[in-house]
Each structure stands twice: as C-alpha cells, then as structure tokens.
Design a protein around this motif. Structure first.
Motif, PDB file in Angstrom:
ATOM      1  N   GLY A 150      -7.381   8.500   4.147  1.00  0.00           N
ATOM      2  CA  GLY A 150      -7.031   9.914   4.216  1.00  0.00           C
ATOM      3  C   GLY A 150      -6.913  10.629   2.890  1.00  0.00           C
ATOM      4  N   ASP A 151      -7.166   9.939   1.772  1.00  0.00           N
ATOM      5  CA  ASP A 151      -7.191  10.653   0.495  1.00  0.00           C
ATOM      6  C   ASP A 151      -8.458  10.250  -0.246  1.00  0.00           C
ATOM      7  OD1 ASP A 151      -6.121  11.822  -2.166  1.00  0.00           O
ATOM      8  OD2 ASP A 151      -4.520  12.212  -0.728  1.00  0.00           O
ATOM      9  N   ASP A 152      -8.605  10.634  -1.531  1.00  0.00           N
ATOM     10  CA  ASP A 152      -9.801  10.263  -2.274  1.00  0.00           C
ATOM     11  C   ASP A 152      -9.850   8.760  -2.519  1.00  0.00           C
ATOM     12  OD1 ASP A 152     -11.149  12.792  -2.791  1.00  0.00           O
ATOM     13  OD2 ASP A 152      -9.329  13.314  -3.866  1.00  0.00           O
ATOM     14  N   ALA A 153      -8.696   8.106  -2.488  1.00  0.00           N
ATOM     15  CA  ALA A 153      -8.645   6.679  -2.779  1.00  0.00           C
ATOM     16  C   ALA A 153      -7.394   6.091  -2.152  1.00  0.00           C
ATOM     17  CB  ALA A 153      -8.641   6.464  -4.293  1.00  0.00           C
ATOM     18  N   ALA A 154      -7.398   4.789  -1.980  1.00  0.00           N
ATOM     19  CA  ALA A 154      -6.205   4.075  -1.519  1.00  0.00           C
ATOM     20  C   ALA A 154      -5.413   3.637  -2.750  1.00  0.00           C
ATOM     21  CB  ALA A 154      -6.593   2.876  -0.679  1.00  0.00           C
ATOM     22  N   ILE A 155      -4.098   3.489  -2.581  1.00  0.00           N
ATOM     23  CA  ILE A 155      -3.257   3.131  -3.734  1.00  0.00           C
ATOM     24  C   ILE A 155      -2.404   1.924  -3.396  1.00  0.00           C
ATOM     25  CG2 ILE A 155      -1.532   3.940  -5.383  1.00  0.00           C
ATOM     26  CD1 ILE A 155      -2.432   6.778  -4.720  1.00  0.00           C
ATOM     27  N   LEU A 156      -2.473   0.941  -4.270  1.00  0.00           N
ATOM     28  CA  LEU A 156      -1.794  -0.330  -4.073  1.00  0.00           C
ATOM     29  C   LEU A 156      -0.796  -0.557  -5.210  1.00  0.00           C
ATOM     30  CD1 LEU A 156      -3.708  -3.631  -3.366  1.00  0.00           C
ATOM     31  CD2 LEU A 156      -2.113  -3.527  -5.236  1.00  0.00           C
ATOM     32  N   ARG A 157       0.404  -0.974  -4.860  1.00  0.00           N
ATOM     33  CA  ARG A 157       1.398  -1.324  -5.876  1.00  0.00           C
ATOM     34  C   ARG A 157       1.469  -2.845  -5.940  1.00  0.00           C
ATOM     35  NH1 ARG A 157       6.833   2.094  -5.596  1.00  0.00           N
ATOM     36  NH2 ARG A 157       5.328   3.643  -6.356  1.00  0.00           N
ATOM     37  N   PRO A 158       0.868  -3.455  -6.958  1.00  0.00           N
ATOM     38  CA  PRO A 158       0.806  -4.927  -6.997  1.00  0.00           C
ATOM     39  C   PRO A 158       2.201  -5.533  -7.142  1.00  0.00           C
ATOM     40  CG  PRO A 158      -0.655  -3.937  -8.647  1.00  0.00           C
ATOM     41  CD  PRO A 158       0.231  -2.845  -8.141  1.00  0.00           C
ATOM     42  N   TRP A 217       0.824  -1.217   0.000  1.00  0.00           N
ATOM     43  CA  TRP A 217       0.000   0.000   0.000  1.00  0.00           C
ATOM     44  C   TRP A 217       0.849   1.254   0.000  1.00  0.00           C
ATOM     45  CZ3 TRP A 217      -4.852  -0.613  -1.259  1.00  0.00           C
ATOM     46  CH2 TRP A 217      -5.445  -1.860  -1.033  1.00  0.00           C
ATOM     47  N   ARG A 218       0.646   2.120  -0.997  1.00  0.00           N
ATOM     48  CA  ARG A 218       1.322   3.413  -1.035  1.00  0.00           C
ATOM     49  C   ARG A 218       0.513   4.468  -0.300  1.00  0.00           C
ATOM     50  NH1 ARG A 218       2.055   6.376  -5.986  1.00  0.00           N
ATOM     51  NH2 ARG A 218       2.974   7.829  -4.517  1.00  0.00           N
ATOM     52  N   GLN A 219      -0.801   4.270  -0.210  1.00  0.00           N
ATOM     53  CA  GLN A 219      -1.678   5.263   0.416  1.00  0.00           C
ATOM     54  C   GLN A 219      -2.824   4.531   1.077  1.00  0.00           C
ATOM     55  OE1 GLN A 219      -1.750   8.849   0.480  1.00  0.00           O
ATOM     56  NE2 GLN A 219      -3.519   8.498   1.792  1.00  0.00           N
ATOM     57  N   GLY A 261      -9.290   2.309   3.677  1.00  0.00           N
ATOM     58  CA  GLY A 261     -10.193   3.365   3.233  1.00  0.00           C
ATOM     59  C   GLY A 261     -11.617   3.005   3.565  1.00  0.00           C
ATOM     60  N   VAL A 312     -11.447  -2.116   2.363  1.00  0.00           N
ATOM     61  CA  VAL A 312     -12.144  -0.862   2.629  1.00  0.00           C
ATOM     62  C   VAL A 312     -13.501  -1.208   3.225  1.00  0.00           C
ATOM     63  CG1 VAL A 312     -10.964   0.421   0.797  1.00  0.00           C
ATOM     64  CG2 VAL A 312     -13.114  -0.715   0.288  1.00  0.00           C
TER      65      VAL A 312
END
Lengths: 347, 347
Positions: B35-43, B30-32, B129, B95
């Motif tokens: 706390g933001d508009d979306a969560a970010i995942l680096r597969p 997980w990069r994010q 999220g 989420v």
C-alpha cells in the motif's frame, strides 16, 4: 565496459558467472552477493530496511523498436530507485530477475547489463543476486533495498492540512517522449530531450533521502502513473484533499510547442501521463520556502498547491476550479502503457 | 478463502486493493506492508537479513494444462522458502511481481492468490508488497526475506574435508511427477504422490534454520536443479571433492516400478532431474549421527557420502567408481525445463 553476452553459448551457469564477474565483489552492508542460494545483508544499527519491486515487460512497458537495451537496463533499476527515494531511503542493493528468449541477440543482453550495472554503480545500489530464466518476451523484475533512519521513512499517509504540495523537476516530458517514439514520424526540432527523458529517466532519489533525514517532508510518492493519479494515492492515504494550481505546473522548455506539433494537450500529458519519476511530496510548516530549499538541495522544486481538509484534488486555474477527466495509467483497465497518448481531437 | 478475481473488472488499483485485503495487516518486524511505495522492515538486533529471488514463467516452468492455479501460488513461494532454508534463515516476508494476460480467468487469479497466501501464512512469510502488470503469459517473480543469527548463515562454500554429505527427504519424485504429467497417459497405480510432489513441493525450510542455529551444518544448498548439478555448486564453492554412494540415495516408495512403467532410468531422475527442493548439506564432525539427528528434527535424513580433498564428485556403486553423464537442468543450454525426462531408450 562489458560488450555482448551469448546466452546459447554461455548457458545459464555461464551467464550467471559472467554477470557475477561484471557486477564485481560486494562490500559494505553485504556479507554475500551473487553466487549462493541467497544474498546476506548485515543491517546497520538504528536503520530500517526499505523494500520495493517493479517489473518491466516487453511490448507492455517498452519495445526494442523504440528503446535500446542499455537504456532499458538503466531504466529497470532507475524506476526502483525512484520508489526507494519516495520512501526517504538511501539505496543499498538490488536483485534482478531476467526472463528472456533464447534467441536474444548477444549485444542486446550485453547492453542491458552495461546499462543496469552502470546505474547500480553510480547510485550505490549493487546487484547482489537474481535469477535468469527463459521467457517468450523480455521481462525484468527488480527488487531494490534501501535504508532509512529508524522512524524517518516517508509514507503516503503522512500529509497534514495546509502542508505545501511540491513536485521536483518537470512534468509530462516522458509521456511526450513516448508519443514521439510511437508516432514514428520525424521528430520536430527540440524533441530529443523528451525522448531521452522517456528512455533514460533520472529520478531524484537522493532528494527523498535528504527530506527524510532532515524531517522536512510529511508525505511523499513518486510520479510513475501521472500526477493526478499519484496525488490521488497520497490524498487517499493521508485522508485529505488538496488544491492544485494548474498554472503552476512545471512544464519542460519547448513542451507546449512540441505537444502542439503532435496535436496533444499539454495539460493532459503533464497531469495524466506517467513515467516522469519525479517526487511529489508535502512540506512540513516549519520547512523553508520551496525555492530556497530547492537551491539548497540542488533540485528544481515547485510548490503547486496545498493540502486541505476534505477528499480529493481540486484543480484551479486563475484561482477558479476546473473539472478534469479521470486520468493516469492503470494496467488491465486502461489501454496498454506503451499506447502513447492520443491526439486531443480523437478523445 | 478468497474465490475468483476479475482483473478487467477490478483494474490494477482494484486488484492491488483486493490483494491487500486478502493478505491482511502485517506486524512483527514489518512497519509497512502493501500500500505504499515500498515495504519497511525493522531488523532485529544481532540478525542478518537474507534475500532470495526466483521466477516461474508459463510454458517454461509450468503449464496450466498440467498444474492448477492454487498449486502454482503455493509453489512460487515455496521455491523461495527452499532457498531461504538453504541459507539457514527463518522466513520474514516476501514481495511478488505478477505479470499476466488480461484474459486471465477470474478463478485462476483467485486460486493463485489463495495458494500463495495459504503458504505465506503457514510459513510465517507474509506478502508485504509487489507489482501487477500485463504480460503475454503468466510470469511470477517472488523475492523472499529471512533472518539468521549474525554469522550463522549457511553458505555453499563452508564444507571441509571428511564432512558427511546429507540429503533430506527423497530424490527424483518431482521429476517423475513431471514425466507423468507430460506424457498425458493414464498414470499407473501409485503415481499420485509423484504428481503431488511436482505440483506442490514442500521444502524442509525449517531444517536449514535448525542446522544453522545449532551450528550443525558447515555448508548447504537446496536441490532445485538436480543432485549432481547442485552438489557440483557446493563442491566448487567449497573447493573440494566428494564421494557419493549411489546405493544410498533415498528413493521414494514405488519410484523404481513407476519409472520402469514409463521406461525411465530411476538413477538419472534421482541424480539429474530438478525440483526436489530438498536440502543437501554437509555435517560438522562434532554433529550427532545422521539418523539420530533426523529423528530429533523430525525429518528423514540420509548420509549419501563424504567430502574429500580434490575436485568434483566421484559416484560409487558397491564402493567402486561409476562414470555419470553430465546432468541437471540449465536454462538456455538445455531443453526447456518442462520438457519431461526422455525414456532411457531415446537417450
């Protein structure tokens, strides 16, 4: 497209089958869509995956008295596309959970699905799974997935001092539409676009992806809870302040007279009311002038101010600071979302 | 851990901040996170992503009269871990969307979060999220993500003729627990494990990942709606039939006498009632004997039958076919889930 769906006749399994048939087969990055314990996605190399989720609850976010099921289907996906766009992601697909009463009229469920699947098709965001359960009222939860090139995602916290502050489209229209719907009076001339805007938001989600791809924006957030509040989030995460010029806010055509007709303060709506689903972003110093950029991307863009060192937003009119009351939508603390803005006189 | 959370005092934003603080920072893929508009995942390279979603609605799936908030928090994530496991995936994160009345007691919300986050930690499935909204009753929707080695996911449709049909753990306990809770009578001796099982399911989600990783299983499904119904899904997708030996079904200790005490048919519960959240899978011909495999994986496994050409399940007792009524839970068509099984005499 589809037509009506009778849940009591279909049962849960029949309903899932009908949805699966209407949604159609998945392809592209998806190895498995509706019909197993989970959906399976094969990510593309060099991409990050973006995940967002949003819920709409009957009598909190919408009423069937003032919206139609097809618009609700559209909107429940569109609000998630808005979040994807704000992260700079392109849509990949979504899952949806639908709680609904067993007394749901068949044409309502059919209309909802038609609206949802039409938006899924046009945005390239196929429905790949979900859950259907009984509930006392309608509650729709959508989780949407998008992809963004590695390291290019737009976050709220990326803004830098002197970055230009830009909004897409126009502000306040959706809130005015809600006020018109909730008043239950004959809408004045020119009111139709505001009502459409409220029922059927069209977030510029491709804009975010363009900005991220070309490294033009430094930070972004979608406008779901009102400019003042959402700008507050962006500034807090970027640890900066901003100057915002109230005379530059992009208001829709006929917005001011229709507000006047209802006794509403146009500025309060444009700043404080939610559901515009436009994009608020900060533009890197090297990026082209805002109007030129907007023409190139085919979107109306307006520079409304700049970031600066410090904390919080300062609102200016004719270059002079003006105080603003706390505004924006919050669940639990504030009145319910569907309570439309009050006339200025009552505040 | 946490303690109580007063939503009317916190407001939506304060609530999100409190959840973010309790959930802690994310890392790994997980990069994010929150706390933001979306969560970010680096597969990770060579992995596929698995997505599943499930909703629990108050007075449909649970009542606060018969469950505590902490168990509900645990269960709302656990049912999704069960689906991930059935696909052979290892959990990555989740989420959650939470709809709840503004009158929610602070200790109820706090307890829910404690239970949810404890399960998120112990399963390695962090909350990244979500959305918190007002609603007339509690409705919890969780979307969970997992990863599986490319091409190794277990699907319902992978079964082949003569594959051994295996279940993990024991059947019927959760349904008996529900019956005990709904009767509101003093539970008989030995009833506690069934009630715990209903409130606090522990799906063997690591088992699915092991089976997928080692290419031992050909197909799998989790048992959420009852063996008869879920086996039906597996057979339909595999386009096969099966022979199931009723005398081999793994029943919990003291299951039969406690069923007798309530006037319930043990077989109807073990086959037809849901929420066991065990794994039903088919074992490839080259895989080791079931008991040996179970010992190696540290899970109770029982071979209950075999797949065969044809359609549908044939149930056998002492090797002879016995007819079974249609069973299993379905929303809308069937009685509400929380209506506990009826005594045999009333059917």
């Amino acid at each position: 497209m589809g037509g009506s769906l009778d849940i009591r006749e279909l049962g849960e399994l029949g309903l899932i089958r009908a949805i699966r048939r209407r949604a159609g087969a998945v392809g592209g990055v998806w190895r498995q869509g509706i019909g197993d314990d989970a959906a399976i996605l094969r990510p593309r190399a060099g991409r990050e995956l973006v995940v967002t989720t949003d819920a709409l609850v009957e009598d909190v976010h919408f009423r069937f008295r003032t919206t139609d099921a097809r618009s609700l289907g559209h909107k429940s996906l569109a609000v998630n596309l808005s979040d994807l766009g704000a992260t700079g992601a392109r849509p990949l697909g979504c899952v949806a959970t639908l709680a609904l009463p067993r007394t749901t009229p068949p044409e309502r469920l059919g209309g909802f699905l038609d609206g949802f699947l039409a938006e899924a098709r046009s945005s390239g965001c196929p429905l790949v799974g979900g859950d259907t359960v009984e509930g006392p009222v309608w509650a729709v939860t959508v989780t949407a997935f998008g992809e963004v090139r590695r390291g290019r995602a737009l976050l709220r916290g990326g803004g830098r001092p002197a970055d230009r502050l830009v909004v897409s489209g126009e502000l306040g229209g959706a809130a005015l539409g809600l006020a018109l719907l909730e008043r239950e009076v004959r809408p004045p001339a020119g009111a139709e676009p505001f009502i459409r805007r409220q029922r059927h938001p069209r977030p510029p989600y491709r804009l975010g992806a363009e900005l991220a791809e070309r490294k033009l924006a430094t930070a972004a957030i979608d406008l779901s809870d009102g400019l003042a509040r959402d700008l507050g989030h962006l500034l807090r995460e970027s640890r900066l302040g901003a100057d915002v010029h109230l005379d530059r806010l992009p208001l829709p055509r006929r917005f001011v007279p229709v507000c006047a007709h209802l006794g509403l303060d146009p500025l309060a709506l444009a700043l404080g009311a939610g559901e515009d689903y436009e994009l608020l972003f900060t533009l890197a110093p090297g990026a082209p002038p805002v109007e030129q950029l907007g023409r190139r991307l085919g979107v109306r863009l307006t520079e409304i101010g700049r970031l600066r060192r410090g904390r919080g937003a300062r609102y200016l009119r004719d270059g002079l600071p003006v105080p603003l009351p706390e505004t924006g939508f919050s669940h639990f603390a504030a009145p319910r979302r569907i309570k439309a803005p009050k006339p200025a006189a009552e505040r």
